[in-house]
Design a protein around this motif. Structure first.
Motif, PDB file in Angstrom:
ATOM      1  N   THR A 283       5.616   6.575  -8.816  1.00  0.00           N
ATOM      2  CA  THR A 283       5.827   5.908  -9.479  1.00  0.00           C
ATOM      3  C   THR A 283       6.525   4.523  -9.557  1.00  0.00           C
ATOM      4  O   THR A 283       6.060   3.905 -10.658  1.00  0.00           O
ATOM      5  CB  THR A 283       7.245   7.356 -10.701  1.00  0.00           C
ATOM      6  OG1 THR A 283       7.140   8.162 -10.235  1.00  0.00           O
ATOM      7  CG2 THR A 283       7.966   6.163 -11.809  1.00  0.00           C
ATOM      8  N   LYS A 284       6.275   4.783  -8.833  1.00  0.00           N
ATOM      9  CA  LYS A 284       6.909   2.921  -7.861  1.00  0.00           C
ATOM     10  C   LYS A 284       5.878   1.833  -8.423  1.00  0.00           C
ATOM     11  O   LYS A 284       6.096   0.660  -9.180  1.00  0.00           O
ATOM     12  CB  LYS A 284       7.347   2.940  -7.411  1.00  0.00           C
ATOM     13  CG  LYS A 284       9.273   3.210  -6.755  1.00  0.00           C
ATOM     14  CD  LYS A 284       9.568   3.602  -5.397  1.00  0.00           C
ATOM     15  CE  LYS A 284      10.970   3.871  -5.488  1.00  0.00           C
ATOM     16  NZ  LYS A 284      11.573   3.738  -3.543  1.00  0.00           N
ATOM     17  N   MET A 285       4.973   2.799  -7.894  1.00  0.00           N
ATOM     18  CA  MET A 285       3.707   1.899  -7.596  1.00  0.00           C
ATOM     19  C   MET A 285       2.942   1.407  -9.286  1.00  0.00           C
ATOM     20  O   MET A 285       2.711   0.603  -9.871  1.00  0.00           O
ATOM     21  CB  MET A 285       2.656   2.409  -6.441  1.00  0.00           C
ATOM     22  CG  MET A 285       1.033   1.891  -6.751  1.00  0.00           C
ATOM     23  SD  MET A 285       1.625  -0.044  -6.853  1.00  0.00           S
ATOM     24  CE  MET A 285       1.826   0.031  -4.767  1.00  0.00           C
ATOM     25  N   ALA A 286       2.705   2.893  -9.943  1.00  0.00           N
ATOM     26  CA  ALA A 286       3.041   2.783 -11.551  1.00  0.00           C
ATOM     27  C   ALA A 286       3.600   1.667 -12.507  1.00  0.00           C
ATOM     28  O   ALA A 286       3.093   0.534 -13.015  1.00  0.00           O
ATOM     29  CB  ALA A 286       2.595   3.917 -12.361  1.00  0.00           C
ATOM     30  N   GLU A 287       4.807   1.836 -11.578  1.00  0.00           N
ATOM     31  CA  GLU A 287       6.201   0.700 -12.634  1.00  0.00           C
ATOM     32  C   GLU A 287       5.860  -0.432 -12.444  1.00  0.00           C
ATOM     33  O   GLU A 287       6.170  -0.955 -13.174  1.00  0.00           O
ATOM     34  CB  GLU A 287       7.317   0.745 -12.312  1.00  0.00           C
ATOM     35  CG  GLU A 287       8.417   0.347 -13.102  1.00  0.00           C
ATOM     36  CD  GLU A 287       7.988   0.198 -14.635  1.00  0.00           C
ATOM     37  OE1 GLU A 287       8.578  -1.071 -15.600  1.00  0.00           O
ATOM     38  OE2 GLU A 287       7.850   1.305 -15.356  1.00  0.00           O
TER      39      GLU A 287
END
Length: 553
Positions: A283-287
């Protein structure tokens, strides 16, 4: 076999033949020399043991390095050790078979060939130089007292052959490897964006999934879609659109660096594999990707509806949200659809209404709920349309519940009913579900039974009791001409009337085997035309207003 794989196979085959010759020639020479030994001295046994040990080690190295692609430092080191051991062994055989007068000096050529093929042009040249140095040093040492050194002069020609062989063969091998690299790039890469293509993505997905399953580590998949890309192409032309796609590919690669695999999944959609990333890290990478795209300038992006070019991202993680690679892709795709539906330029995680129910139901109902989930998955396998349809109806229902200002319990019941409304199709023959021709009278009667069968399937699940009226009555009509009970107007449960509109709208705007999808504008006109006959007028107006607020529709 793909061209690049065939070329690799031919080079590997050539390497194996030369290594076999390397193994046979020393063996023959060794046994020839055994006949010159003085057996009374007792040297035969230790000499035979030594030779057998060396040959055994060589065979081990060859078997280990030939079967693997030499990409790691570890395997390259093994290959260097192999050639050093073989060179030492050949040099000892030359000394034992006559030294400077030995007819076996040519055997260094095999080591040079294998080193060049296996380790490349430069290392092959180094091996040729060391081999030449060994032979010429022996000549100089033996003939150090001679005025004219005949051995040195004769072996200069041989060393010239060594160097020429390394140079010519090395040039050929490097050219072949460059060609293989070019073929692999053509096969595995998307020509426009210079990231991996759809085919390679699925190959890599299977490899990474096998590793994740064996190592018990997570695997996260991101689906990334450029928002309003059709609008961009219509306004700026496809050449500018291609430039955006190419820039997006470079941007994703630079953002991820070496942390994952980026591929163009199709059109304006990209996919990312993140091995070892759990859901939170994914999720952090996607954001991070979403934010990077948002702040990056693109040509003519000010003409976009939001004034900038943005992306929507869907996330799914193994094993938290999927049990196999295909389910992982489906979950990521569903999450992307949710991100596109909910205003775009956002990151969405896959979630299922049944997964949400599991958090708040008694343990005694968990097994039954798991069975329900299995039933839904079985329907998905039988009919691919039903799978996507159910997920979209759930999304519409969530949004419409908010627009209708439903209380929390009613909203939950609506979403739950949306998820389960087609569960009765489990008993419908697959040939009917996917039939391209119009249904016969008997087939239509069988299909019309699925609301009743669906209610029967969930009647013993306590947490799904409130959804039973929705499952049974989602095909009722406001004018009383629906099925299975022919209910009329207000007699149809309110939430069932809501679900009917959502279900019908998605059916109209989706491709089916027996009809072509309508545009959102055409579907809205159909809703207006059927208001008061098929659909509840007030709910229809609310749904249309909700759809029309989304400018991409």
């Amino acid at each position: 076999m793909p061209p690049q794989e065939f070329k690799k196979y031919r080079i590997k085959q050539l390497l194996s033949i030369v290594k076999l010759a390397c193994l046979l020639f020393p063996t023959v020479i060794t046994f020839q020399n055994l006949t010159t030994f003085d057996y009374s001295q007792g040297y035969l046994l230790p000499y035979s043991f030594f030779i057998t040990l060396i040959l055994g080690l060589l065979y081990f190295f060859w078997a280990f390095t030939t079967k693997r692609t030499l990409q790691s430092h570890y395997l390259n080191t093994l290959a260097l050790m192999e050639h050093f051991l073989l060179g030492f062994f050949v040099f000892m055989l030359i000394l034992l078979s006559g030294g400077v007068n030995s007819p076996n000096k040519f055997m260094f050529i095999f080591i040079i060939i294998t080193a060049t093929i296996q380790l490349g042009h430069k290392k092959g040249f180094y091996v040729a130089s060391i081999s030449s140095f060994a032979i010429l040093s022996m000549d100089l040492y033996v003939a150090r007292g001679m005025t004219i050194n005949p051995y040195f002069e004769n072996d200069l020609t041989l060393t010239g052959v060594f160097m020429l062989t390394a140079w010519i063969l090395g040039t050929y091998v490097e050219a072949e490897r460059d060609h293989i690299t070019m073929l692999e790039k053509m096969v595995n890469y998307d020509g426009l964006t210079q990231v991996y293509n759809h085919r390679f993505f699925y190959e890599q997905l299977e490899k990474e999934f096998d590793v994740a399953r064996l190592t018990k580590k997570p695997l996260t998949v991101l689906f990334i879609d450029i928002d309003y890309f059709k609008c961009y192409n219509d306004l700026n032309g496809h050449l500018d659109g291609d430039q955006v796609l190419a820039q997006m590919g470079q941007l994703l690669q630079s953002t991820l660096d070496t942390q994952g695999t980026v591929a163009r999944y199709g059109g304006e959609e990209f996919a990312v594999l993140l091995p070892g990333y759990d859901h939170e890290e994914g999720t952090k990478m996607a954001e991070r990707i979403r934010h990077t795209v948002e702040i990056t300038p693109f040509k003519n992006e000010d003409n976009q509806p939001s004034g900038i070019l943005t992306v929507s991202v869907g996330i799914a993680t193994y094993p938290k949200q999927a049990k196999d690679s295909i389910e992982l892709i489906k979950c990521a795709d569903d999450a992307l659809y949710r991100a596109k539906f909910f205003d775009k330029n956002r990151v969405e995680t896959y979630s299922s209404i049944l997964d949400e129910l599991e958090k708040n139901i008694p343990k005694k109902d968990l097994d039954i709920l798991t069975s329900m989930k299995t039933l839904v998955n079985m329907i998905n396998i039988k009919d691919r349309y039903t799978y996507g349809h159910v997920e979209r109806v759930v999304l519409y229902s969530r949004r419409l519940a908010h627009s209708l200002d439903l209380n929390e319990n009613d909203a939950k019941t609506l979403v739950c009913g949306a998820y389960m409304h087609d569960v009765g199709k489990i008993d419908i023959d697959e040939s009917i579900l996917i039939k391209k021709m119009p249904l016969t009278h008997d087939e239509w009667l069988e299909l019309k039974q699925h609301p009743i069968k669906g209610e029967e399937a969930i009647q013993y699940v306590d947490c799904l009791q409130s959804a039973r009226p929705l499952v049974r009555h989602h095909h009722e009509r406001y004018d009383g001409k629906g099925y299975p009970d022919g209910l009329h107007g207000e007699d149809i449960p309110y939430l069932a009337r809501v679900l009917t509109i959502v279900d019908s709208f998605d059916a109209m705007t989706s491709n089916r085997v027996y009809n072509t999808r309508k545009s959102y504008k055409e579907a809205i006109e159909e809703l207006k035309n059927c208001k008061g006959t098929q659909f509840d007028p007030a709910i229809t107006d609310c749904f249309i207003a909700m759809i029309q607020t989304k400018s991409d529709f």
